[in-house]
Design a protein around this motif. Sequence first.
Motif, PDB file in Angstrom:
ATOM      1  N   ALA A 100       1.134  -0.991   0.271  1.00  0.00           N
ATOM      2  CA  ALA A 100       0.458  -0.073  -0.116  1.00  0.00           C
ATOM      3  C   ALA A 100       1.079   1.224  -0.115  1.00  0.00           C
ATOM      4  O   ALA A 100       0.669   2.536  -0.594  1.00  0.00           O
ATOM      5  CB  ALA A 100      -1.021  -0.194   0.631  1.00  0.00           C
ATOM      6  N   LEU A 101       1.753   1.162   0.660  1.00  0.00           N
ATOM      7  CA  LEU A 101       2.757   2.154   0.961  1.00  0.00           C
ATOM      8  C   LEU A 101       3.455   2.714  -0.669  1.00  0.00           C
ATOM      9  O   LEU A 101       4.597   3.720  -0.983  1.00  0.00           O
ATOM     10  CB  LEU A 101       3.904   2.247   2.004  1.00  0.00           C
ATOM     11  N   LEU A 102       3.595   1.719  -0.754  1.00  0.00           N
ATOM     12  CA  LEU A 102       4.186   1.499  -2.256  1.00  0.00           C
ATOM     13  C   LEU A 102       3.530   1.962  -3.738  1.00  0.00           C
ATOM     14  O   LEU A 102       3.691   2.889  -3.757  1.00  0.00           O
ATOM     15  CB  LEU A 102       5.310   0.291  -2.376  1.00  0.00           C
ATOM     16  N   VAL A 103       2.292   1.382  -3.314  1.00  0.00           N
ATOM     17  CA  VAL A 103       1.350   2.117  -4.639  1.00  0.00           C
ATOM     18  C   VAL A 103       1.381   3.663  -4.022  1.00  0.00           C
ATOM     19  O   VAL A 103       1.216   3.853  -4.857  1.00  0.00           O
ATOM     20  CB  VAL A 103      -0.143   1.572  -4.507  1.00  0.00           C
ATOM     21  N   SER A 104       0.620   3.813  -2.981  1.00  0.00           N
ATOM     22  CA  SER A 104       0.693   5.431  -2.621  1.00  0.00           C
ATOM     23  C   SER A 104       2.090   6.200  -2.814  1.00  0.00           C
ATOM     24  O   SER A 104       1.752   7.847  -3.485  1.00  0.00           O
ATOM     25  CB  SER A 104       1.017   5.330  -1.293  1.00  0.00           C
TER      26      SER A 104
END
Length: 68
Positions: A10-14
């Motif tokens: 999720a952090l990577l996508v964000s």
Amino acid sequence: MKLGGSINAALLVSALLLALSACQKHEGEGPVEHAGKAIDKVVEKAGQQVEKAGEAIQDAAKGDQDKK
């Protein structure tokens, strides 16, 4: 461990979405650019009016020369 992987994903996508949005060209123009375009239009119209006035003066001068 699975929860940590989901959080990392999720952090990577964000982070990717944030980076992509920062790189895209902004379609909206700021207030200074908008004001500059408005000034350009006003100057263009004023230039056209000055040109028309110059033509009218030349036409009037030609009319005065024809009378002599």
